[in-house]
Design a protein around this motif. Structure first.
Motif, PDB file in Angstrom:
ATOM      1  N   PRO A 153       0.830  -1.208   0.000  1.00  0.00           N
ATOM      2  CA  PRO A 153       0.000   0.000   0.000  1.00  0.00           C
ATOM      3  C   PRO A 153       0.864   1.257   0.000  1.00  0.00           C
ATOM      4  O   PRO A 153       1.827   1.360   0.757  1.00  0.00           O
ATOM      5  CB  PRO A 153      -0.814  -0.124   1.298  1.00  0.00           C
ATOM      6  N   MET A 154       0.561   2.198  -0.883  1.00  0.00           N
ATOM      7  CA  MET A 154       1.321   3.450  -0.981  1.00  0.00           C
ATOM      8  C   MET A 154       0.347   4.625  -1.022  1.00  0.00           C
ATOM      9  O   MET A 154      -0.718   4.525  -1.626  1.00  0.00           O
ATOM     10  CB  MET A 154       2.220   3.431  -2.220  1.00  0.00           C
ATOM     11  N   VAL A 155       0.736   5.727  -0.403  1.00  0.00           N
ATOM     12  CA  VAL A 155      -0.172   6.873  -0.317  1.00  0.00           C
ATOM     13  C   VAL A 155       0.432   8.148  -0.906  1.00  0.00           C
ATOM     14  O   VAL A 155      -0.156   9.223  -0.807  1.00  0.00           O
ATOM     15  CB  VAL A 155      -0.593   7.132   1.151  1.00  0.00           C
ATOM     16  N   GLY A 156       1.614   8.033  -1.521  1.00  0.00           N
ATOM     17  CA  GLY A 156       2.272   9.200  -2.109  1.00  0.00           C
ATOM     18  C   GLY A 156       2.015   9.313  -3.593  1.00  0.00           C
ATOM     19  O   GLY A 156       1.231   8.554  -4.183  1.00  0.00           O
ATOM     20  N   PHE A 157       2.707  10.265  -4.243  1.00  0.00           N
ATOM     21  CA  PHE A 157       2.582  10.460  -5.686  1.00  0.00           C
ATOM     22  C   PHE A 157       3.301   9.363  -6.468  1.00  0.00           C
ATOM     23  O   PHE A 157       2.858   8.956  -7.539  1.00  0.00           O
ATOM     24  CB  PHE A 157       3.164  11.831  -6.082  1.00  0.00           C
ATOM     25  N   THR A 158       4.429   8.889  -5.923  1.00  0.00           N
ATOM     26  CA  THR A 158       5.221   7.873  -6.617  1.00  0.00           C
ATOM     27  C   THR A 158       4.482   6.544  -6.602  1.00  0.00           C
ATOM     28  O   THR A 158       3.964   6.122  -5.573  1.00  0.00           O
ATOM     29  CB  THR A 158       6.591   7.710  -5.944  1.00  0.00           C
ATOM     30  N   GLU A 159       4.443   5.883  -7.760  1.00  0.00           N
ATOM     31  CA  GLU A 159       3.631   4.672  -7.900  1.00  0.00           C
ATOM     32  C   GLU A 159       4.421   3.376  -7.789  1.00  0.00           C
ATOM     33  O   GLU A 159       3.849   2.296  -7.892  1.00  0.00           O
ATOM     34  CB  GLU A 159       2.898   4.706  -9.250  1.00  0.00           C
ATOM     35  N   SER A 160       5.723   3.470  -7.589  1.00  0.00           N
ATOM     36  CA  SER A 160       6.498   2.234  -7.492  1.00  0.00           C
ATOM     37  C   SER A 160       7.717   2.443  -6.609  1.00  0.00           C
ATOM     38  O   SER A 160       8.126   3.579  -6.348  1.00  0.00           O
ATOM     39  CB  SER A 160       6.944   1.764  -8.882  1.00  0.00           C
ATOM     40  N   LEU A 161       8.273   1.332  -6.167  1.00  0.00           N
ATOM     41  CA  LEU A 161       9.487   1.333  -5.357  1.00  0.00           C
ATOM     42  C   LEU A 161      10.566   0.544  -6.077  1.00  0.00           C
ATOM     43  O   LEU A 161      10.280  -0.338  -6.889  1.00  0.00           O
ATOM     44  CB  LEU A 161       9.225   0.681  -3.992  1.00  0.00           C
ATOM     45  N   ASN A 162      11.808   0.831  -5.758  1.00  0.00           N
ATOM     46  CA  ASN A 162      12.915   0.021  -6.244  1.00  0.00           C
ATOM     47  C   ASN A 162      12.698  -1.429  -5.821  1.00  0.00           C
ATOM     48  O   ASN A 162      12.209  -1.701  -4.725  1.00  0.00           O
ATOM     49  CB  ASN A 162      14.225   0.580  -5.666  1.00  0.00           C
ATOM     50  N   ILE A 163      13.093  -2.372  -6.666  1.00  0.00           N
ATOM     51  CA  ILE A 163      12.855  -3.789  -6.385  1.00  0.00           C
ATOM     52  C   ILE A 163      13.448  -4.227  -5.052  1.00  0.00           C
ATOM     53  O   ILE A 163      12.821  -4.969  -4.287  1.00  0.00           O
ATOM     54  CB  ILE A 163      13.390  -4.689  -7.526  1.00  0.00           C
ATOM     55  N   SER A 164      14.637  -3.759  -4.725  1.00  0.00           N
ATOM     56  CA  SER A 164      15.266  -4.195  -3.482  1.00  0.00           C
ATOM     57  C   SER A 164      14.514  -3.666  -2.269  1.00  0.00           C
ATOM     58  O   SER A 164      14.406  -4.348  -1.243  1.00  0.00           O
ATOM     59  CB  SER A 164      16.732  -3.765  -3.438  1.00  0.00           C
ATOM     60  N   VAL A 165      13.957  -2.457  -2.388  1.00  0.00           N
ATOM     61  CA  VAL A 165      13.162  -1.880  -1.297  1.00  0.00           C
ATOM     62  C   VAL A 165      11.842  -2.639  -1.159  1.00  0.00           C
ATOM     63  O   VAL A 165      11.426  -3.014  -0.060  1.00  0.00           O
ATOM     64  CB  VAL A 165      12.903  -0.381  -1.537  1.00  0.00           C
ATOM     65  N   SER A 166      11.184  -2.887  -2.282  1.00  0.00           N
ATOM     66  CA  SER A 166       9.923  -3.636  -2.264  1.00  0.00           C
ATOM     67  C   SER A 166      10.111  -5.012  -1.636  1.00  0.00           C
ATOM     68  O   SER A 166       9.303  -5.443  -0.796  1.00  0.00           O
ATOM     69  CB  SER A 166       9.383  -3.807  -3.690  1.00  0.00           C
ATOM     70  N   ALA A 167      11.170  -5.700  -2.061  1.00  0.00           N
ATOM     71  CA  ALA A 167      11.423  -7.040  -1.535  1.00  0.00           C
ATOM     72  C   ALA A 167      11.660  -7.004  -0.036  1.00  0.00           C
ATOM     73  O   ALA A 167      11.133  -7.847   0.708  1.00  0.00           O
ATOM     74  CB  ALA A 167      12.617  -7.668  -2.250  1.00  0.00           C
ATOM     75  N   ALA A 168      12.435  -6.045   0.439  1.00  0.00           N
ATOM     76  CA  ALA A 168      12.726  -5.950   1.870  1.00  0.00           C
ATOM     77  C   ALA A 168      11.449  -5.725   2.672  1.00  0.00           C
ATOM     78  O   ALA A 168      11.234  -6.363   3.715  1.00  0.00           O
ATOM     79  CB  ALA A 168      13.724  -4.827   2.127  1.00  0.00           C
ATOM     80  N   ILE A 169      10.591  -4.831   2.201  1.00  0.00           N
ATOM     81  CA  ILE A 169       9.342  -4.541   2.909  1.00  0.00           C
ATOM     82  C   ILE A 169       8.451  -5.778   2.968  1.00  0.00           C
ATOM     83  O   ILE A 169       7.933  -6.154   4.028  1.00  0.00           O
ATOM     84  CB  ILE A 169       8.589  -3.380   2.226  1.00  0.00           C
ATOM     85  N   ILE A 170       8.289  -6.439   1.824  1.00  0.00           N
ATOM     86  CA  ILE A 170       7.395  -7.602   1.755  1.00  0.00           C
ATOM     87  C   ILE A 170       7.952  -8.774   2.560  1.00  0.00           C
ATOM     88  O   ILE A 170       7.222  -9.407   3.340  1.00  0.00           O
ATOM     89  CB  ILE A 170       7.167  -8.004   0.283  1.00  0.00           C
ATOM     90  N   ILE A 171       9.228  -9.067   2.394  1.00  0.00           N
ATOM     91  CA  ILE A 171       9.831 -10.202   3.104  1.00  0.00           C
ATOM     92  C   ILE A 171       9.763  -9.990   4.611  1.00  0.00           C
ATOM     93  O   ILE A 171       9.430 -10.897   5.376  1.00  0.00           O
ATOM     94  CB  ILE A 171      11.278 -10.425   2.634  1.00  0.00           C
ATOM     95  N   GLN A 172      10.094  -8.781   5.068  1.00  0.00           N
ATOM     96  CA  GLN A 172      10.066  -8.507   6.506  1.00  0.00           C
ATOM     97  C   GLN A 172       8.660  -8.667   7.069  1.00  0.00           C
ATOM     98  O   GLN A 172       8.457  -9.283   8.122  1.00  0.00           O
ATOM     99  CB  GLN A 172      10.587  -7.087   6.777  1.00  0.00           C
ATOM    100  N   ASN A 173       7.677  -8.127   6.364  1.00  0.00           N
ATOM    101  CA  ASN A 173       6.294  -8.208   6.833  1.00  0.00           C
ATOM    102  C   ASN A 173       5.817  -9.654   6.917  1.00  0.00           C
ATOM    103  O   ASN A 173       5.274 -10.085   7.955  1.00  0.00           O
ATOM    104  CB  ASN A 173       5.396  -7.408   5.886  1.00  0.00           C
ATOM    105  N   LEU A 174       6.021 -10.412   5.858  1.00  0.00           N
ATOM    106  CA  LEU A 174       5.483 -11.770   5.806  1.00  0.00           C
ATOM    107  C   LEU A 174       6.204 -12.715   6.756  1.00  0.00           C
ATOM    108  O   LEU A 174       5.564 -13.564   7.396  1.00  0.00           O
ATOM    109  CB  LEU A 174       5.532 -12.306   4.377  1.00  0.00           C
TER     110      LEU A 174
END
Length: 219
Positions: A153-174
């Motif tokens: 979920p994102m609430v800013g203007f930017t619609e995507s994240l760098n792959i390494s950032v996305s992976a870190a967020i998802i892996i940590q959460n799950l």
């Protein structure tokens, strides 16, 4: 089948602190979730994803390289390649077939009309989390064969994240949710023994000479 006598021989070379550290880390390792990256142009991003896998307890990383064929950036991985199993594939189909044959559902991490927010993702099923290229996202083949779609979920203007950032967020959460659950997510005893042997071999300097000495003494 692991040669237990050989494992004990190698572990006698290690310090007690190192052996205890191995056991402590292995208690938090899982194959319930696994990660796959597809044709990542910037190889340091793959290395960073590997590092996130290691830090948060994902034991396997699958790398599909059909186009770029680059090698892991060891400076970015910071030794993670010693502790995470890297499975390389030269085709998308081969990777998908392998993971599905092992019982994983394919989860594409991309915004989609049928997507699921990270916080709502069902962690009970073994899942392979696919991350795509910085430029184009995941390929059409992966999107067509995906069993589900996951987004942050994102609430800013930017619609995507760098792959390494996305992976870190998802892996940590799950993985955090997984460890708090009643799901049987840990490695099996056989898998733990296998990793103890592999990690001991990765740690000991001049392992080939030591291995040769062990087998010559036990012929």
């Amino acid at each position: 089948m692991v040669d237990i006598a050989y494992l004990e021989y190698l572990e006698n070379i290690l310090t007690e602190n190192r052996k205890e550290r191995f056991l402590s880390v292995l208690k938090n390792r899982t194959r319930h979730f696994t990660v796959a990256v597809e044709d990542v142009f910037q190889m340091h991003n793959t290395s960073a994803v590997m590092r996130s896998c290691e830090v948060f307890g994902i034991q396997e990383l699958h790398v599909i390289e059909q186009r770029f064929g680059k090698r892991i950036d060891k400076e970015i991985a910071m030794g993670a390649q010693k502790w995470v199993d890297i499975n390389a594939f030269d085709s998308i189909t081969g990777c998908l077939d392998n993971l599905q044959s092992r019982g994983y559902q394919i989860i594409a991490t991309t915004p989609h009309e049928d997507d699921c927010l990270l916080e709502d993702f069902d962690i009970s099923k073994p899942s392979a989390l696919f991350f795509g290229t910085e430029r184009d996202g995941l390929s059409e083949e992966i999107l067509k064969r995906a069993d589900g779609f996951l987004k942050i979920p994102m609430v800013g203007f930017t619609e995507s994240l760098n792959i390494s950032v996305s992976a870190a967020i998802i892996i940590q959460n799950l993985t955090e949710r997984l460890r708090k659950s009643n799901i049987q997510w840990q490695l099996s005893e056989d898998e733990i023994i296998e990793k103890r042997l592999q990690w001991a071999k990765n740690t000991i300097k001049d392992i080939k000479r030591i291995e040769a000495r062990y087998y010559s003494e036990n012929e």
